[in-house]
Design a protein around this motif. Structure first.
Motif, PDB file in Angstrom:
ATOM      1  N   HIS A  77      12.051 -19.127  17.212  1.00 43.32           N
ATOM      2  CA  HIS A  77      12.016 -17.865  17.944  1.00 43.32           C
ATOM      3  C   HIS A  77      11.832 -16.748  16.922  1.00 43.32           C
ATOM      4  N   PHE A  78      10.616 -16.182  16.872  1.00 42.84           N
ATOM      5  CA  PHE A  78      10.365 -15.089  15.927  1.00 42.84           C
ATOM      6  C   PHE A  78      10.731 -13.749  16.569  1.00 42.84           C
ATOM      7  N   ASP A  79      10.728 -12.694  15.768  1.00 41.78           N
ATOM      8  CA  ASP A  79      11.121 -11.364  16.255  1.00 41.78           C
ATOM      9  C   ASP A  79      12.459 -11.459  16.987  1.00 41.78           C
ATOM     10  N   SER A  80      13.324 -12.326  16.531  1.00 38.56           N
ATOM     11  CA  SER A  80      14.600 -12.577  17.217  1.00 38.56           C
ATOM     12  C   SER A  80      15.759 -12.340  16.256  1.00 38.56           C
ATOM     13  N   ARG A  81      16.054 -11.074  16.033  1.00 39.24           N
ATOM     14  CA  ARG A  81      17.175 -10.742  15.155  1.00 39.24           C
ATOM     15  C   ARG A  81      18.490 -11.036  15.866  1.00 39.24           C
ATOM     16  N   VAL A  82      19.313 -11.867  15.276  1.00 40.00           N
ATOM     17  CA  VAL A  82      20.626 -12.169  15.854  1.00 40.00           C
ATOM     18  C   VAL A  82      21.534 -10.976  15.574  1.00 40.00           C
ATOM     19  N   THR A  83      22.077 -10.420  16.655  1.00 38.61           N
ATOM     20  CA  THR A  83      22.890  -9.207  16.525  1.00 38.61           C
ATOM     21  C   THR A  83      24.380  -9.510  16.623  1.00 38.61           C
ATOM     22  N   ASP A  84      24.706 -10.713  17.126  1.00 34.78           N
ATOM     23  CA  ASP A  84      26.125 -11.076  17.243  1.00 34.78           C
ATOM     24  C   ASP A  84      26.236 -12.599  17.318  1.00 34.78           C
ATOM     25  N   ILE A  85      27.406 -13.081  16.950  1.00 34.95           N
ATOM     26  CA  ILE A  85      27.687 -14.510  17.107  1.00 34.95           C
ATOM     27  C   ILE A  85      28.777 -14.613  18.172  1.00 34.95           C
ATOM     28  N   ILE A  86      28.532 -15.460  19.152  1.00 40.83           N
ATOM     29  CA  ILE A  86      29.513 -15.574  20.246  1.00 40.83           C
ATOM     30  C   ILE A  86      30.651 -16.484  19.770  1.00 40.83           C
ATOM     31  N   ILE A  87      31.847 -15.925  19.743  1.00 37.53           N
ATOM     32  CA  ILE A  87      33.016 -16.697  19.303  1.00 37.53           C
ATOM     33  C   ILE A  87      34.042 -16.662  20.439  1.00 37.53           C
ATOM     34  N   GLY A  98      20.362 -15.514   4.317  1.00 36.11           N
ATOM     35  CA  GLY A  98      19.951 -14.981   3.018  1.00 36.11           C
ATOM     36  C   GLY A  98      20.835 -13.827   2.579  1.00 36.11           C
ATOM     37  N   HIS A  99      20.615 -13.372   1.316  1.00 39.40           N
ATOM     38  CA  HIS A  99      21.543 -12.367   0.798  1.00 39.40           C
ATOM     39  C   HIS A  99      21.119 -10.924   1.086  1.00 39.40           C
ATOM     40  N   SER A 100      19.993 -10.742   1.784  1.00 38.71           N
ATOM     41  CA  SER A 100      19.566  -9.372   2.086  1.00 38.71           C
ATOM     42  C   SER A 100      19.981  -8.931   3.486  1.00 38.71           C
ATOM     43  N   ALA A 101      20.573  -9.850   4.262  1.00 40.47           N
ATOM     44  CA  ALA A 101      20.938  -9.518   5.650  1.00 40.47           C
ATOM     45  C   ALA A 101      22.280  -8.793   5.668  1.00 40.47           C
ATOM     46  N   ARG A 102      22.246  -7.530   5.253  1.00 37.82           N
ATOM     47  CA  ARG A 102      23.497  -6.759   5.167  1.00 37.82           C
ATOM     48  C   ARG A 102      24.112  -6.553   6.538  1.00 37.82           C
ATOM     49  N   ASP A 103      23.247  -6.474   7.572  1.00 36.33           N
ATOM     50  CA  ASP A 103      23.783  -6.283   8.932  1.00 36.33           C
ATOM     51  C   ASP A 103      24.634  -7.480   9.365  1.00 36.33           C
ATOM     52  N   LEU A 127      28.561  -4.841  -1.877  1.00 33.57           N
ATOM     53  CA  LEU A 127      27.337  -4.561  -1.116  1.00 33.57           C
ATOM     54  C   LEU A 127      26.988  -3.071  -1.237  1.00 33.57           C
ATOM     55  N   GLU A 128      28.017  -2.241  -1.168  1.00 31.41           N
ATOM     56  CA  GLU A 128      27.819  -0.793  -1.279  1.00 31.41           C
ATOM     57  C   GLU A 128      27.336  -0.433  -2.687  1.00 31.41           C
ATOM     58  N   PHE A 129      27.935  -1.079  -3.694  1.00 26.75           N
ATOM     59  CA  PHE A 129      27.555  -0.819  -5.088  1.00 26.75           C
ATOM     60  C   PHE A 129      26.080  -1.182  -5.300  1.00 26.75           C
ATOM     61  N   ARG A 172       0.830  -1.225   0.000  1.00 27.70           N
ATOM     62  CA  ARG A 172       0.000   0.000   0.000  1.00 27.70           C
ATOM     63  C   ARG A 172       0.852   1.259   0.000  1.00 27.70           C
ATOM     64  N   GLY A 173       2.180   1.068  -0.033  1.00 31.39           N
ATOM     65  CA  GLY A 173       3.067   2.233  -0.037  1.00 31.39           C
ATOM     66  C   GLY A 173       3.407   2.701   1.365  1.00 31.39           C
ATOM     67  N   GLY A 174       3.035   1.911   2.379  1.00 33.30           N
ATOM     68  CA  GLY A 174       3.306   2.287   3.769  1.00 33.30           C
ATOM     69  C   GLY A 174       4.724   1.941   4.192  1.00 33.30           C
ATOM     70  N   ASP A 175       4.934   1.919   5.508  1.00 31.02           N
ATOM     71  CA  ASP A 175       6.289   1.704   6.046  1.00 31.02           C
ATOM     72  C   ASP A 175       6.842   0.339   5.651  1.00 31.02           C
ATOM     73  N   VAL A 176       8.170   0.299   5.514  1.00 33.16           N
ATOM     74  CA  VAL A 176       8.842  -0.992   5.292  1.00 33.16           C
ATOM     75  C   VAL A 176       9.407  -1.425   6.638  1.00 33.16           C
ATOM     76  N   ASN A 177       8.861  -2.497   7.189  1.00 38.16           N
ATOM     77  CA  ASN A 177       9.407  -3.038   8.438  1.00 38.16           C
ATOM     78  C   ASN A 177      10.737  -3.718   8.103  1.00 38.16           C
ATOM     79  N   PRO A 178      11.857  -3.251   8.642  1.00 42.75           N
ATOM     80  CA  PRO A 178      13.156  -3.803   8.241  1.00 42.75           C
ATOM     81  C   PRO A 178      13.370  -5.252   8.686  1.00 42.75           C
ATOM     82  N   ASP A 179      12.467  -5.793   9.511  1.00 41.91           N
ATOM     83  CA  ASP A 179      12.605  -7.185   9.934  1.00 41.91           C
ATOM     84  C   ASP A 179      11.508  -8.097   9.377  1.00 41.91           C
TER      85      ASP A 179
END
Ligand SMILES: Cc1cc2nc3c(=O)[nH]c(=O)nc-3n(C[C@H](O)[C@H](O)[C@H](O)COP(=O)(O)OP(=O)(O)OC[C@H]3O[C@@H](n4cnc5c(N)ncnc54)[C@H](O)[C@@H]3O)c2cc1C
Length: 517
Positions: free
Chosen positions: A211-221, A246-251, A373-375, A128-135
Motif C-alpha cells: 500500500h503506497f502513499d499510506s503513511r501510518v499515523t497511529d498504531i492500534i493498541i 527507518g531512522h528518519s521517521a520522526r513522526d 532527536l531535537e539535537f 533541482r532545488g524544488g520542493d521536498v515531498n515529506p513522504d
C-alpha cells in the motif's frame, strides 16, 4: 567434490577468465579441458604493497563433479493466511515480508512513499532545488533509504542472521552474482530499484499486499496489545505490527512517545560528507598515478579516537555522488550514492563523530527521551540556514576546515543542488567541529594527500544512526510493554545498513511466527 584454490594475480590476470582457468588447471595438475566449471568464490584486492594484487579463490569442478544447483526459493501462497502489518518497505520491511511468506503468514506492507519509479521524479525535484515531498524523497518511498544509494552490502553483523542467504536473495531478485564473492560487494543505485520492484511483485503474487502513499499515523493498541494500524481515518486490523520505519521517521517516534510507548535515548553519530577527486583517492590507495582499467574505484575506511570520542569514515561511495537526503524543507542533510560502475570522478564518504546522551542533556528536561532527536534536528536546521535556506549545502575546503580558516572559493562537486562557502565550525556544536577537524587531520597523516584544498567537507551528515531506540524484549523480540508490536531495522536501533536491516527483518518475521504459531 569441487577443489578450491586461491591464486594471487595482477588485476589484469584476475580479469582474464582464460588465464586464471589455465593457471588453476596447471596448479591442480589437470588439463584445461577437464574443467567443467570454474567459479570465483571470493575476490579481494590487496593494495598494501606497491604492486596491487588480487586474491582470487576459485572452485574448480572437473567432469563428473556434481555442479551447484541454481538458486531457488520456495514461497507458498499466503492469500488467506493470518495478516501481519509491516510499516515501511525498506530492507527490514521487505525481508520481513519475504520471510513471513516463507513461514506461511500474510504480509501487508504500508509505505508512506511512492513506488520506486514514481519516487524518482520526487527525487529529481529535490535535486533541482524544488520542493521536498515529506513522504517521498531519498529516505522515504519504496525500498526505503537504501534504494537510491551505493548499495554496499558489507556488514559487521554477519552473525545476526544468514548473510549468504540475504545476498542470494538479492541475486535471485536481479542483483549481479558478483555480490556473492566480492570482499566488499555493492549493487549500485541504477540496479537497486529493479530488485526492489521484483521483490514487490513476488510478495503480491504470493498473496501479500503493498500500500503506497499510506503513511501510518497511529498504531492500534488494545489492552496492551498491538492489533492494527491507522492510515489517517482508515483502520486496518492485523495479528501483529512490525515497525520498520527507518531512522528518519520522526513522526513515528513522536506518535509512540505521545501514546506512552516506552522509548530509549541512545548515542548516535553526526558530521559531514567529505568529497575528493576519485583520482586522488586511487593514487593514494593504489600507489600509482592512474588506476587503469582493471581496478575498481578505490575506497577507504578510516577511524580514530579524538579526546576519547570516536571519529570515523562511514558509507564511503567511490565513484559516487553526494545527494540531498533531507525529509523536510527546513533541513539540510546530505548522504552518498554510487551507480554500479562507480564511474563518477568523485569519491565521497561520511566523516562522523559520536554524539552521546550527555551532549544533549540540556534538552532533556523539555524533550525527554526525544532530546537526541531535537539535537539532530537543530544541527540540520543550522546547516540549512548556513546554506541560505535552500537545498544548497554549506561547505569548506578540507585544508581550510582543518586549519580553521574560511574558504573563499570551492572546488567542483558532484552535489547537484550546489554548495556555498561557510565556516562550518561557526555554527556546528564545538565538540563536533573539533572532533572532525582533529580526526580529518589524523586521517591525513595516514593517507598522504587526504587533507587538500582539492577536497571539500559538506554539511551535514546527520542520519547515520538513530538517536532513539524502540526497545524489544531479548527473548520474544516484542516491545517490552506492548505485545505483538515488533520494532525492526535501523529505526528501532537494531541495524545500521542495508544488510543488517534485512537480516533484522528476517529475525523479526521469525519472532512474529513464534508468537502466532
Ligand atoms: C543516500 C543513502 C545511501 C545509503 N547507502 C547505503 C549503502 O551503500 N549501504 C548500506 O548498507 N546502507 C546505506 N544506507 C543506509 C541504509 O539505506 C539504511 O541503513 C537501511 O535502508 C535501513 O533499512 P530499514 O528498513 O531499517 O529502514 P529504511 O530503509 O529507512 O526504510 C523505512 C521505510 O519506512 C517508511 N516509513 C517511515 N515512516 C512511515 C510511516 N509512518 N508509515 C509508512 N511508512 C513509513 C519509509 O518511507 C521507508 O521506506 C544509505 C542511506 C541513504 C539515505
Amino acid at each position: 567434490m569441487p577443489q578450491t584454490i586461491t591464486l594471487t594475480l595482477s588485476p589484469k590476470q584476475a580479469a582474464d577468465t582464460k588465464f586464471y582457468t589455465s593457471l588453476a588447471a596447471r596448479r591442480l595438475g589437470i588439463s584445461d579441458t577437464q574443467i567443467a566449471l570454474i567459479r570465483v568464490v571470493k575476490r579481494s584486492i590487496d593494495a598494501r604493497s606497491r604492486a596491487v594484487k588480487v586474491n582470487l579463490s576459485l572452485e574448480v569442478f572437473v567432469d563428473g563433479d556434481a555442479q551447484p544447483e541454481p538458486l531457488h526459493f520456495d514461497y507458498p501462497n499466503v492469500a488467506g493466511a493470518t495478516p501481519v502489518a509491516i510499516i515501511g518497505s525498506g530492507p527490514a520491511g521487505l525481508f520481513a515480508a519475504l520471510r513471513l511468506i516463507e513461514l506461511g503468514l500474510r504480509p501487508m506492507i504500508f509505505e508512506r512513499g511512492r513506488d520506486v519509479s514514481t519516487r524518482k521524479t520526487d527525487i529529481a525535484t529535490i535535486n533541482r532545488g524544488g520542493d521536498v515531498n515529506p513522504d517521498s524523497n531519498y529516505a522515504f518511498g519504496e525500498g526505503g533509504a537504501g534504494t537510491y544509494s551505493d548499495g554496499k552490502l558489507f556488514t559487521r553483523s554477519k552473525k545476526r542472521g544468514d548473510y549468504n542467504k540475504a545476498l542470494q536473495t538479492l541475486v535471485y531478485y536481479g542483483a549481479s552474482p558478483e555480490i556473492l564473492y566480492e570482499a566488499h560487494p555493492h549493487i549500485g543505485t541504477d540496479k537497486l530499484p529493479y530488485i526492489i520492484a521484483a521483490i514487490r511483485k513476488r510478495v503480491i503474487e504470493c498473496g501479500g499486499s503493498f500500500h503506497f502513499d499510506s503513511r501510518v499515523t497511529d498504531i492500534i493498541i488494545k489492552n496492551g496489545r498491538a492489533c492494527g494500524v491507522m492510515i489517517g481515518d482508515t483502520a486496518v486490523e492485523a495479528a501483529a505490527v512490525v515497525v520498520a520505519t527507518g531512522h528518519s521517521a520522526r513522526d513515528i517516534y513522536r506518535m509512540l512517545h505521545a501514546k506512552g510507548v516506552l522509548l530509549e535515548a541512545k548515542p548516535f553519530a553526526m558530521g559531514v560528507r567529505i568529497e575528493h577527486p576519485q583520482r586522488l583517492i586511487d593514487s593514494i590507495q593504489y600507489h600509482m598515478p592512474e588506476r587503469g582499467e582493471y581496478l575498481p574505484a578505490a575506497a577507504y575506511s578510516l577511524v580514530n579516537q579524538v579526546g576519547g570520542r570516536g571519529v570515523y569514515s562511514f558509507c564511503m561511495c567511490p565513484g559516487g555522488f553526494i545527494v540531498p537526503a533531507m525529509t523536510s524543507a527546513e533541513e539540510s542533510v546530505v548522504n552518498g550514492m554510487s551507480p554500479s560502475h562507480r564511474g563518477s570522478p568523485y569519491a565521497n564518504s561520511a566523516i562522523v563523530t559520536e554524539v552521546r546522551p550527555e551532549d544533549f542533556a540540556h534538552l532533556h528536561e523539555e524533550f525527554g527521551v526525544l532530546a537526541g532527536l531535537e539535537f539532530q534536528t537543530r544541527f540540520e536546521h543550522a546547516a540549512r540556514a548556513a546554506g541560505g535556506e535552500r537545498q544548497v549545502a554549506p561547505a569548506q575546503r578540507v585544508s581550510d576546515f582543518v586549519a580553521g580558516r574560511a574558504s573563499h572559493t570551492l572546488p567542483k562537486t558532484s552535489y547537484i543542488p550546489g554548495i556555498t562557502c561557510s565556516r562550518l565550525d561557526e555554527w556546528m556544536p564545538d565538540f563536533i567541529a573539533t572532533s572532525l577537524r582533529k580526526g580529518i587531520e589524523s586521517f591525513g597523516r595516514r593517507m598522504r594527500g587526504f587533507v587538500t584544498s582539492d577536497a571539500v567537507v559538506i554539511g551535514v551528515e546527520s542520519r547515520t544512526s538513530t538517536p532513539v531506540r524502540i526497545p524489544r524484549d531479548k527473548q520474544t523480540l516484542m516491545h517490552p510493554t506492548v505485545e505483538m508490536l515488533f520494532p525492526a531495522g535501523e529505526g528501532a536501533g537494531y541495524a545500521g545498513g542495508i544488510i543488517s536491516a534485512a537480516l533484522d527483518g528476517e529475525r523479526i518475521a521469525e519472532a512474529v511466527k513464534a508468537q502466532i504459531g
